[in-house]
Design a protein around this motif. Structure first.
Motif, PDB file in Angstrom:
ATOM      1  N   ARG A 185      14.726 -36.522  79.738  1.00 56.91           N
ATOM      2  CA  ARG A 185      13.631 -36.862  80.645  1.00 56.91           C
ATOM      3  C   ARG A 185      12.343 -36.914  79.836  1.00 56.91           C
ATOM      4  NH1 ARG A 185      13.231 -37.017  85.959  1.00 56.91           N
ATOM      5  NH2 ARG A 185      15.147 -35.839  86.216  1.00 56.91           N
ATOM      6  N   THR A 186      11.713 -38.075  79.833  1.00 51.79           N
ATOM      7  CA  THR A 186      10.482 -38.265  79.074  1.00 51.79           C
ATOM      8  C   THR A 186       9.308 -37.611  79.794  1.00 51.79           C
ATOM      9  OG1 THR A 186       9.976 -40.350  80.163  1.00 51.79           O
ATOM     10  CG2 THR A 186      11.326 -40.465  78.161  1.00 51.79           C
ATOM     11  N   SER A 187       8.172 -37.567  79.126  1.00 53.68           N
ATOM     12  CA  SER A 187       6.990 -36.940  79.715  1.00 53.68           C
ATOM     13  C   SER A 187       6.443 -37.724  80.904  1.00 53.68           C
ATOM     14  CB  SER A 187       5.900 -36.761  78.655  1.00 53.68           C
ATOM     15  OG  SER A 187       5.511 -38.013  78.129  1.00 53.68           O
ATOM     16  N   CYS A 188       6.807 -39.006  81.023  1.00 55.62           N
ATOM     17  CA  CYS A 188       6.346 -39.788  82.177  1.00 55.62           C
ATOM     18  C   CYS A 188       7.416 -39.870  83.266  1.00 55.62           C
ATOM     19  CB  CYS A 188       5.894 -41.179  81.738  1.00 55.62           C
ATOM     20  SG  CYS A 188       7.146 -42.182  80.935  1.00 55.62           S
ATOM     21  N   GLN A 216      11.027 -37.756  70.256  1.00 59.66           N
ATOM     22  CA  GLN A 216       9.590 -38.050  70.277  1.00 59.66           C
ATOM     23  C   GLN A 216       9.364 -39.555  70.204  1.00 59.66           C
ATOM     24  OE1 GLN A 216       8.051 -35.741  67.008  1.00 59.66           O
ATOM     25  NE2 GLN A 216       7.627 -33.973  68.311  1.00 59.66           N
ATOM     26  N   ASN A 235      10.264 -41.039  73.555  1.00 59.03           N
ATOM     27  CA  ASN A 235       9.193 -40.753  74.505  1.00 59.03           C
ATOM     28  C   ASN A 235       8.004 -41.689  74.276  1.00 59.03           C
ATOM     29  OD1 ASN A 235       8.312 -38.512  76.580  1.00 59.03           O
ATOM     30  ND2 ASN A 235       6.527 -38.992  75.323  1.00 59.03           N
ATOM     31  N   CYS A 248       6.733 -44.068  77.193  1.00 55.50           N
ATOM     32  CA  CYS A 248       5.520 -43.621  77.880  1.00 55.50           C
ATOM     33  C   CYS A 248       4.222 -43.969  77.152  1.00 55.50           C
ATOM     34  CB  CYS A 248       5.564 -42.105  78.077  1.00 55.50           C
ATOM     35  SG  CYS A 248       7.037 -41.537  78.936  1.00 55.50           S
ATOM     36  N   THR A 254       2.976 -42.221  74.746  1.00 50.46           N
ATOM     37  CA  THR A 254       2.349 -40.991  74.259  1.00 50.46           C
ATOM     38  C   THR A 254       3.364 -40.167  73.479  1.00 50.46           C
ATOM     39  OG1 THR A 254       2.908 -39.760  76.262  1.00 50.46           O
ATOM     40  CG2 THR A 254       0.765 -40.833  76.221  1.00 50.46           C
ATOM     41  N   LYS A 255       2.856 -39.384  72.543  1.00 54.48           N
ATOM     42  CA  LYS A 255       3.712 -38.474  71.792  1.00 54.48           C
ATOM     43  C   LYS A 255       3.667 -37.117  72.493  1.00 54.48           C
ATOM     44  CE  LYS A 255       4.601 -36.746  67.180  1.00 54.48           C
ATOM     45  NZ  LYS A 255       4.171 -36.700  65.792  1.00 54.48           N
ATOM     46  N   PRO A 256       4.824 -36.536  72.810  1.00 55.27           N
ATOM     47  CA  PRO A 256       4.820 -35.258  73.523  1.00 55.27           C
ATOM     48  C   PRO A 256       4.313 -34.117  72.642  1.00 55.27           C
ATOM     49  CG  PRO A 256       7.041 -35.825  72.879  1.00 55.27           C
ATOM     50  CD  PRO A 256       6.175 -36.991  72.520  1.00 55.27           C
ATOM     51  N   LYS A 257       3.741 -33.107  73.286  1.00 56.55           N
ATOM     52  CA  LYS A 257       3.276 -31.927  72.550  1.00 56.55           C
ATOM     53  C   LYS A 257       4.447 -31.131  72.002  1.00 56.55           C
ATOM     54  CE  LYS A 257      -0.965 -31.394  75.142  1.00 56.55           C
ATOM     55  NZ  LYS A 257      -1.736 -30.556  76.064  1.00 56.55           N
ATOM     56  N   ILE A 267       9.100 -30.657  72.393  1.00 58.22           N
ATOM     57  CA  ILE A 267      10.384 -30.991  73.010  1.00 58.22           C
ATOM     58  C   ILE A 267      11.252 -29.746  72.937  1.00 58.22           C
ATOM     59  CG2 ILE A 267      12.501 -32.339  72.755  1.00 58.22           C
ATOM     60  CD1 ILE A 267      10.826 -34.673  71.895  1.00 58.22           C
TER      61      ILE A 267
END
Length: 66
Positions: free
Chosen positions: A22-25, A47, A50, A54, A56-59, A61
């Protein structure tokens, strides 16, 4: 009979190596291309996934291993 068992084992191994991410969006992506990767490589790959989904790069995972 041996061919059936071997084919079943190969198919099972393919299913086990696939997992949902599940991606950040909120998009769920079925990941299947990580066989033989290290945990760091999987994290980097996720990453990248994602970012593609989305923008964006997640903070961070978090990976759960069963």
């Amino acid at each position: 009979m041996k061919k059936t068992i071997l084919l079943g084992a190969i198919l099972l191994a393919g299913v086990v190596s696939a997992f949902p991410f599940r991606t950040s969006c909120g998009t769920v992506v079925n990941v299947t291309q990580t066989e033989g990767y290290t945990m760091e490589q999987i994290t980097n790959f996720l990453q990248f996934v994602n970012y593609n989904e989305c923008g964006t790069k997640p903070k961070g995972i978090t990976l759960y291993i069963h």
